[in-house]
Design an enzyme around this catalytic site. Structure first.
Site, mmCIF file in Angstrom:
data_model
loop_
_atom_site.group_PDB
_atom_site.id
_atom_site.type_symbol
_atom_site.label_atom_id
_atom_site.label_comp_id
_atom_site.label_asym_id
_atom_site.label_seq_id
_atom_site.Cartn_x
_atom_site.Cartn_y
_atom_site.Cartn_z
ATOM 1 N N TYR A 54 88.650 84.679 4.249
ATOM 2 C CA TYR A 54 87.469 85.517 4.468
ATOM 3 C C TYR A 54 86.211 84.689 4.362
ATOM 4 C CZ TYR A 54 88.029 90.382 5.448
ATOM 5 O OH TYR A 54 88.225 91.549 6.115
ATOM 6 N N GLU A 56 82.791 86.017 5.316
ATOM 7 C CA GLU A 56 81.623 86.823 5.714
ATOM 8 C C GLU A 56 80.342 86.062 5.407
ATOM 9 O OE1 GLU A 56 81.929 90.629 3.857
ATOM 10 O OE2 GLU A 56 83.372 91.364 5.317
ATOM 11 N N ASP A 200 74.180 87.511 30.739
ATOM 12 C CA ASP A 200 75.568 87.540 30.294
ATOM 13 C C ASP A 200 76.346 86.582 31.203
ATOM 14 O OD1 ASP A 200 78.224 88.118 29.907
ATOM 15 O OD2 ASP A 200 77.983 90.294 29.973
ATOM 16 N N THR A 226 81.555 85.107 27.045
ATOM 17 C CA THR A 226 82.897 85.009 26.481
ATOM 18 C C THR A 226 83.206 83.520 26.360
ATOM 19 O OG1 THR A 226 83.859 85.012 28.678
ATOM 20 C CG2 THR A 226 83.736 87.137 27.558
ATOM 21 N N LYS A 229 86.908 82.427 29.624
ATOM 22 C CA LYS A 229 87.004 82.517 31.092
ATOM 23 C C LYS A 229 86.889 81.102 31.660
ATOM 24 C CE LYS A 229 85.783 87.367 30.940
ATOM 25 N NZ LYS A 229 84.839 88.444 31.264
ATOM 26 N N ARG A 235 90.028 83.181 23.182
ATOM 27 C CA ARG A 235 89.414 84.475 23.479
ATOM 28 C C ARG A 235 88.332 84.764 22.447
ATOM 29 N NH1 ARG A 235 92.446 86.313 27.289
ATOM 30 N NH2 ARG A 235 91.012 87.986 27.750
HETATM 31 C C1 LIG Z 1 84.546 89.679 30.722
HETATM 32 C C2 LIG Z 1 83.133 90.117 30.593
HETATM 33 C C3 LIG Z 1 82.649 90.677 29.406
HETATM 34 C C4 LIG Z 1 83.507 91.164 28.277
HETATM 35 O O1 LIG Z 1 84.307 90.328 27.631
HETATM 36 P P1 LIG Z 1 85.467 90.881 26.664
HETATM 37 O O2 LIG Z 1 85.784 89.667 25.852
HETATM 38 O O3 LIG Z 1 86.559 91.347 27.548
HETATM 39 O O4 LIG Z 1 84.890 91.986 25.829
HETATM 40 C C5 LIG Z 1 81.279 90.931 29.324
HETATM 41 N N1 LIG Z 1 80.461 90.658 30.339
HETATM 42 C C6 LIG Z 1 80.895 90.146 31.508
HETATM 43 C C7 LIG Z 1 79.918 89.862 32.603
HETATM 44 C C8 LIG Z 1 82.249 89.871 31.682
HETATM 45 O O5 LIG Z 1 82.681 89.409 32.867
#
Ligand SMILES: *Cc1c(COP(=O)(O)O)cnc(C)c1O
Length: 420
Positions: A54, A56, A200, A226, A229, A235
């Site tokens: 932990y 935090e 994002d 993220t 990707k 992840r």
């Molecule tokens: C994949 C994605 C997310 C979310 O990611 P998760 O890890 O699945 O919650 C947010 N924004 C965009 C633009 C994405 O393509």
């Protein structure tokens, strides 16, 4: 406590895991634009004893004793992230991209505040204001559309939507947009209506890290992503920001929206960032784009239409409105020949989100497998032929055979003694 090998302790889970290894390695061409294959060193950090602790709080300011090695790891990850993306501050604790967006919004907004995001069917993510998601529920979202003529985001449309909605924050960054994002243009619009700008970069963070997509800094105030990707790591999620927002971002992640960080995931993120700083990663990112262009050529030369007429990044969006097949049917027809893609709305799609008139196809995972332009152009041709002739059994067999030759020719984990 008795330590056992997973195969002895839990044969059912072990069997499913083995089957999944087989599937990833041998059973299909992975072309879902958000997926990838992580290197062994990332798996190792993720599957480690760091999960036992932990922690935090943040490095140097934990709510638990015994965090010194975890501090080292989190500091490394934060420093690497800032260096890679040119950010003043990084918070690498978000459990996912959605969690990162949740915290990012609440770092600068209160429930009910106005936000402007893309129309979901024009490339946005659920967390960009959809009604079934917290974002649409808790904030007053307005939307900006893709331009019907150019099929790209254009300043005039965004400015018009921004003037009408008068948002506190504008969101750019997408899940299904094949073009480069013009951050300067978004900054101009944000300044015009006195809004903050957030991007994002979940899909494109690997390209940004390698300098293969323009950087969202200094134009954006806050950047979320993220880490699994195109950047090819564990992840999870991450928030990057300018100094001014650092304290608020950290508070919005912990204690506002999360408890203890997943330290094994943080370590795997640090390892992924280390990979992203190596020269080989630049080659990989460049190849992703070259492969997407080759894929686009294979599709277009064989009669398929692409949204916006092409790609600048890691994905293409095939427009099937002129074809006798829906996105849903195309996804299934391609799955039958072991080419794995997903159906996707195209801008101004007449079909429902369950059916759609498009498929989204990405190149990061196949690039990781080592495929290059020749393979991707050929795969584009096979996709076009299959989609245009879904009833042709002979063609189906031919394509499926070729897919399995390619899978053999480009092995994944087979030779690397990965423990999975
Ligand atoms: C994949 C994605 C997310 C979310 O990611 P998760 O890890 O699945 O919650 C947010 N924004 C965009 C633009 C994405 O393509």
């Amino acid at each position: 406590m008795k330590h056992q090998d997973l195969s002895d302790a839990d044969p059912e889970v072990h069997k499913a895991l083995e089957n999944e290894m087989e599937r990833q390695e041998k059973e299909g061409l992975e072309m879902i634009a958000s997926e990838n294959f992580v290197p062994r060193q990332v798996l190792q950090a993720q599957g480690s004893i760091l999960t036992n602790k932990y922690c935090e709080g943040y490095p140097g300011k934990r709510y638990y004793a015994g965090c010194e090695h975890h501090d080292t790891i989190e500091d490394l990850a934060r420093e690497r992230a800032c260096e890679i993306f040119g950010a003043d501050h990084a918070n690498i604790q978000p459990h996912s991209g959605s969690q990162a967006n949740f915290a990012a919004y609440f770092s600068v907004l209160e429930a009910g505040d106005k936000v402007l995001g893309p129309v979901l069917a024009h490339g946005g993510h659920l967390t960009h204001g959809h009604g079934v998601n917290f974002s649409g529920d808790l904030f007053d979202f307005g939307t900006y559309p893709i331009n019907k003529e150019t099929e790209e985001f254009e300043k005039e449309d965004i400015l018009e939507a921004a003037r009408e909605h008068d948002p506190d924050l504008i969101v750019c960054g997408y899940s299904a947009y094949p073009r480069e994002i013009d951050f300067e243009m978004f900054r101009e619009v944000a300044d015009e209506v006195d809004a903050l700008l957030m991007c994002d970069i979940a899909h494109i963070s690997g390209l940004v890290a390698a300098g293969e997509h323009e950087s969202p800094f200094p134009e954006c105030d806050i950047v979320t992503t993220t880490t699994h990707k195109s950047i090819r790591g564990a992840r999870g999620g991450m928030i990057l920001c300018k100094d001014k927002y650092a304290k608020d971002i950290d508070k919005a992640v912990f204690p506002y929206s999360q408890g203890g960080p997943l330290m094994h995931q943080l370590a795997a993120k640090a390892v992924c960032f280390n990979e992203a700083m190596k020269p080989e990663f630049e080659d990989y990112a460049r190849q992703i784009k070259e492969n997407a262009e080759a894929l686009a050529k294979g599709l277009q030369d064989n009669g398929l239409k692409l949204v916006s007429g092409g790609t600048d990044n890691h994905l293409v969006l095939v427009d099937l409105r002129d074809e006798d097949i829906t996105g849903k049917e195309a996804e299934a027809a391609l799955e039958e020949v072991d080419i794995i893609v997903n159906k996707n709305m195209v801008p101004y799609d007449p079909e429902s989100p369950r059916v759609t008139s498009g498929v989204r196809i990405g190149t990061p995972a196949l690039t990781t497998r080592g495929m290059e332009e020749d393979e991707l152009e050929e795969i584009g041709e096979m996709i076009a032929e299959r989609v245009k002739n879904p009833g042709d059994g002979k063609l189906e067999e031919e394509i499926n055979n070729r897919v399995h030759e390619l899978l053999k020719e480009f092995p994944l984990y087979e030779d690397s003694e990965v423990e999975y």
